[in-house]
Structure formats: C-alpha cells, structure tokens
Design a protein around this motif. Sequence first.
Motif, PDB file in Angstrom:
ATOM      1  N   ALA A 184      -3.968  -1.831   4.659  1.00 53.04           N
ATOM      2  CA  ALA A 184      -3.057  -2.523   4.830  1.00 53.04           C
ATOM      3  C   ALA A 184      -3.803  -3.358   5.819  1.00 53.04           C
ATOM      4  O   ALA A 184      -3.998  -4.615   5.838  1.00 53.04           O
ATOM      5  CB  ALA A 184      -1.447  -1.728   5.028  1.00 53.04           C
ATOM      6  N   LYS A 185      -4.005  -2.309   7.532  1.00 52.63           N
ATOM      7  CA  LYS A 185      -3.985  -2.785   8.673  1.00 52.63           C
ATOM      8  C   LYS A 185      -5.882  -3.907   7.830  1.00 52.63           C
ATOM      9  O   LYS A 185      -6.005  -5.133   8.259  1.00 52.63           O
ATOM     10  CB  LYS A 185      -5.287  -1.703   9.443  1.00 52.63           C
ATOM     11  CG  LYS A 185      -4.035  -1.197  10.328  1.00 52.63           C
ATOM     12  CD  LYS A 185      -5.039  -0.165  11.291  1.00 52.63           C
ATOM     13  CE  LYS A 185      -5.567  -1.080  11.820  1.00 52.63           C
ATOM     14  NZ  LYS A 185      -6.068   0.124  13.086  1.00 52.63           N
TER      15      LYS A 185
ATOM     16  N   ILE B 195      -2.492   7.578   6.249  1.00 50.71           N
ATOM     17  CA  ILE B 195      -3.477   7.382   6.749  1.00 50.71           C
ATOM     18  C   ILE B 195      -4.863   6.393   6.083  1.00 50.71           C
ATOM     19  O   ILE B 195      -4.835   5.154   7.047  1.00 50.71           O
ATOM     20  CB  ILE B 195      -4.009   8.101   8.401  1.00 50.71           C
ATOM     21  CG1 ILE B 195      -3.565   9.289   8.949  1.00 50.71           C
ATOM     22  CG2 ILE B 195      -5.206   7.025   8.828  1.00 50.71           C
ATOM     23  CD1 ILE B 195      -4.047  10.161   9.264  1.00 50.71           C
ATOM     24  N   ALA B 196      -4.870   6.587   4.986  1.00 49.24           N
ATOM     25  CA  ALA B 196      -6.342   5.676   4.428  1.00 49.24           C
ATOM     26  C   ALA B 196      -4.974   4.525   4.058  1.00 49.24           C
ATOM     27  O   ALA B 196      -6.035   3.794   3.530  1.00 49.24           O
ATOM     28  CB  ALA B 196      -6.260   6.380   3.700  1.00 49.24           C
TER      29      ALA B 196
ATOM     30  N   GLU C 279       0.771  -1.483   0.401  1.00 54.27           N
ATOM     31  CA  GLU C 279       0.074  -0.258  -0.213  1.00 54.27           C
ATOM     32  C   GLU C 279       1.013   1.138   0.278  1.00 54.27           C
ATOM     33  O   GLU C 279       0.361   2.341  -0.394  1.00 54.27           O
ATOM     34  CB  GLU C 279      -1.151   0.082   1.015  1.00 54.27           C
ATOM     35  CG  GLU C 279      -2.159  -1.572   1.472  1.00 54.27           C
ATOM     36  CD  GLU C 279      -3.136  -0.562  -0.025  1.00 54.27           C
ATOM     37  OE1 GLU C 279      -3.034   0.335  -0.838  1.00 54.27           O
ATOM     38  OE2 GLU C 279      -3.903  -2.372   0.007  1.00 54.27           O
ATOM     39  N   GLY C 280       2.338   1.229   0.018  1.00 57.25           N
ATOM     40  CA  GLY C 280       2.437   2.610   0.326  1.00 57.25           C
ATOM     41  C   GLY C 280       2.997   2.985   1.506  1.00 57.25           C
ATOM     42  O   GLY C 280       2.350   4.429   1.287  1.00 57.25           O
TER      43      GLY C 280
ATOM     44  N   VAL D  77       3.292  11.821   0.198  1.00 60.92           N
ATOM     45  CA  VAL D  77       2.142  11.693  -0.723  1.00 60.92           C
ATOM     46  C   VAL D  77       1.770  12.203   1.198  1.00 60.92           C
ATOM     47  O   VAL D  77       2.275  12.408   2.529  1.00 60.92           O
ATOM     48  CB  VAL D  77       1.117  10.384  -0.320  1.00 60.92           C
ATOM     49  CG1 VAL D  77       2.106   9.026  -1.012  1.00 60.92           C
ATOM     50  CG2 VAL D  77       1.996   9.282   0.940  1.00 60.92           C
ATOM     51  N   SER D  78       0.460  12.773   0.826  1.00 59.73           N
ATOM     52  CA  SER D  78      -0.374  13.295   2.127  1.00 59.73           C
ATOM     53  C   SER D  78      -0.475  13.420   3.585  1.00 59.73           C
ATOM     54  O   SER D  78      -0.761  11.323   3.494  1.00 59.73           O
ATOM     55  CB  SER D  78      -1.278  14.159   1.919  1.00 59.73           C
ATOM     56  OG  SER D  78      -2.106  13.397   1.522  1.00 59.73           O
TER      57      SER D  78
END
Length: 284
Positions: free
Chosen positions: A164-165, A158-159, A145-146, A152-153
């Motif tokens: 990933a979680k 967080i997104a 997911e990088g 990135v912001s």
Amino acid sequence: MKDSVEFSADGVRVSEDYRRFDQSHDDLLWHPASEFEGLENAPDALEVPNLPIPFTAPELTAFMLNGVGAMLPSIYGDWASGPDEGLLANLGANAGMPREALRAAYAAYRDAEMNVGKLDIELQQRAPTLRELYELQNGLANTREGVFDQQVSRDESIARRQRAKDSVAHLLSEAKEAERLAKSEFARWRKAMVLHLLRPQSAEVSKVRKVGAMTAHRQNLLRALTARNLDPKALPAYKNGNMSTAKKEAMRALCVESNTMSEATFDKTWLALLKDGEIAYASP
C-alpha cells in the motif's frame, strides 16, 4: 487569543504557558524580530515584545503576519478584504481607537504588499491539497490491500502495508515537496514584509521607496479610470463641492473592489495626478 499572550507595560508577548506547551509549533511562536537575525543592530527576539506598547500601524501589521498575531486577521477579515466593518462595530461604542488601529494595520499591509509583492497563494494552497490527496489514496490503498484484516498473520499484514505504501509513495513525495516549497516561499515573503514594515531606512532609501510606491499608485489609478472607459485627460465635469463620478468609480475600484489602496493614499494620489496634469476634467 487571550490565553496565548500576556500583556506588560512595554508590550504583548507570547505567554509563558503557551511557549512551554507549543515548543514544536514554530509558526505559532514566531516573533517579528526574528526576521532581523544576522543584521546589524538586530533586536533580541527573546527580550523585546512581539508587539510593543505603544505601537505603530506597521508594527501591528508585522505582528499580525504570523504567529499568535495571525489570529487577528482570521477574526476581522483576510488581508484582501478586511477589516470587516461589521465586526469592528461589534467592538463597542467606545472602541474607536482599536478600530482605527486595525484599519491602519490593514492599510499598511496593502501598501507594503505593493512594494514587496503578493504571497503566491496558489503555491500555499497546493501543499494541503496534495497532502489531502495522499491521505485519501493512502486510505484507499490500505483498504484495497486488506491491511487491517484481522484474519492474516502479522508478516502478511506488514507485507500488505508495504505494498500500500509503495503504491502511493509518489503522492507522498509530491506532497512533501509542495510543503517544503510553500514553507520556504512563505518564509521569504514574510521576511521581506517585516523588513519593509519595520526596518529603519536612510533618508535616500526611504525617498526611493516612497517614489516607487507613488508611481505604482499613480499607474493603478490611471488604469482604473481607463478600465471604466474614462479618459484621464477629459474626465466628466462636476459641480464644486461634490465628488466627481470618475473619482467615485476609481475609488470604488481601488479601495473597495480590489482593496489595493487606502482612501487616504487614494486621495493623495488623485491630488498629485491633478497637480501634474496627468488627469484633468473636461470643460463643462
């Protein structure tokens, strides 16, 4: 181990410094007396030593089941195969009593295990295996997911972490459930072992336990003979003064290969079977 315990006239306790430093580690601070909580005349785990001095073989065994005492089987060999005679020899020429104490403790463990039952090792191993799988897949999910992309912001980071979680949430849930089950089963087994090793029994209960244990020993010995194609009622004859081949084979199977019986228990069981006619030697 020396930094984690302190010695006094009446026994061995977890050191004060260790207790202050490791309050969160219940497994390291565990005390055999804690297993008696709620029972009549239960000892006070805050007062009595973890291992009294002097001590019996069952008391040493209970001390070694968990907590700081578990360092001993990690040093001298696991319960199934220990104690390691080479390591015992390293204790020195004048350490006869410590060697005998450890041998007796391992024998007491195996005798108790025959009554209580073995710990479910597969269940204990499943928890760390699933935790390791989760950690691996969680790391891969973060990479996929990088999550740690610095370009990135913060909101996007967080997104990505949330995605990933979510992708490994089922693995985390399985790992936590396996850990809960393993911990619960270990606590149940440990309590049963301690109560068997240390709880005073009435004469009637003690007699039943001894009879039950002896019955199990008899069955194990007879099975060891038949597994080697030996007829218990027609064992090969032997010369007086020498141990028979049949006895040597059975002793090797039970006291060395499977380590389910001490030599003293084996001899007692062998004599009892001979006396009762359940084993016999063929005529020369």
